[in-house]
Design a protein around this motif. Structure first.
Motif, mmCIF file in Angstrom:
data_model
loop_
_atom_site.group_PDB
_atom_site.id
_atom_site.type_symbol
_atom_site.label_atom_id
_atom_site.label_comp_id
_atom_site.label_asym_id
_atom_site.label_seq_id
_atom_site.Cartn_x
_atom_site.Cartn_y
_atom_site.Cartn_z
ATOM 1 N N GLU A 20 0.810 -1.217 0.000
ATOM 2 C CA GLU A 20 0.000 0.000 0.000
ATOM 3 C C GLU A 20 0.844 1.267 0.000
ATOM 4 N N HIS A 21 0.370 2.254 -0.733
ATOM 5 C CA HIS A 21 0.930 3.610 -0.695
ATOM 6 C C HIS A 21 0.223 4.332 0.447
ATOM 7 N N VAL A 22 0.973 4.737 1.458
ATOM 8 C CA VAL A 22 0.408 5.420 2.617
ATOM 9 C C VAL A 22 1.156 6.727 2.845
ATOM 10 N N GLY A 23 0.772 7.432 3.883
ATOM 11 C CA GLY A 23 1.407 8.707 4.153
ATOM 12 C C GLY A 23 0.843 9.791 3.248
ATOM 13 N N SER A 24 1.354 10.963 3.412
ATOM 14 C CA SER A 24 0.795 12.124 2.714
ATOM 15 C C SER A 24 0.990 12.103 1.209
ATOM 16 N N THR A 25 2.043 11.438 0.714
ATOM 17 C CA THR A 25 2.217 11.376 -0.738
ATOM 18 C C THR A 25 1.148 10.511 -1.392
ATOM 19 N N ALA A 26 0.380 9.768 -0.585
ATOM 20 C CA ALA A 26 -0.699 8.925 -1.103
ATOM 21 C C ALA A 26 -2.040 9.652 -1.142
ATOM 22 N N VAL A 27 -2.043 10.932 -0.763
ATOM 23 C CA VAL A 27 -3.285 11.705 -0.688
ATOM 24 C C VAL A 27 -3.231 12.816 -1.745
ATOM 25 N N PRO A 28 -3.996 12.687 -2.819
ATOM 26 C CA PRO A 28 -3.974 13.714 -3.863
ATOM 27 C C PRO A 28 -4.208 15.120 -3.298
#
Length: 167
Positions: free
Chosen positions: A36-44
């Protein structure tokens, strides 16, 4: 390493996908569940430290210990950080990070918490906006203390997760 936030970069999801493929080839034998892509870079749209956070599901920490050496031979630096809940890595070095890798037991409490927070930020623009404002204020106040910056975000994250549970 200084806390420096960047505006959202459309290349972050592509960087995650590329690294996901690399990790699947490299240590896929230890994968249980998803990557999974997590953290803030995963939030458009979210401001973030320009570091791709990757959560890699494993059966358990003891069962995935052998992956540490393989990752170390392939560009990841292992660090004994939160060893009770994850194997933690950065790439290419602690001084210059482009990726963080978290080997975490799939569906553990930490796994579920990180997925829930990411999804809340993706789906609730008001919460994402409030979090971005907090991150910017903390980055301005704690630019030279990355650990304090991270710790000071926790009360907000906990409140958001508690609100979602009690919601």
């Amino acid at each position: 390493m200084k806390v420096e936030l960047s505006s959202y970069d459309l290349n972050w999801p592509k960087a995650f996908q590329a690294e996901r493929g690399f990790l699947q080839e490299l240590i896929g034998d230890w994968r249980v569940g998803t990557i999974e892509h997590v953290g803030s870079t995963a939030v458009p749209g979210m401001v973030a430290k320009p570091v791709i956070d990757i959560m890699f599901g494993v059966e358990s920490l003891p069962a995935s210990r052998a992956a540490i050496e393989i990752l170390a031979r392939n560009g990841y630096c292992h660090s004994p950080y939160k060893t009770d809940v994850m194997h933690w890595f950065c790439k290419p070095s602690p001084e210059m990070r482009t990726h963080h890798l978290h080997l975490i037991p799939y569906h553990s409490a930490l796994w579920m918490e990180r997925i829930a927070f990411r999804d809340i930020l993706r789906n609730k623009p008001d919460v994402a906006r409030e979090y971005a404002e907090l991150k910017q204020a903390l980055a301005a106040d704690m630019a030279d203390d990355r650990e304090a910056y991270t710790q000071q975000k926790w009360p907000f994250i906990k409140r958001v997760l508690d609100d979602a549970k009690n919601g």
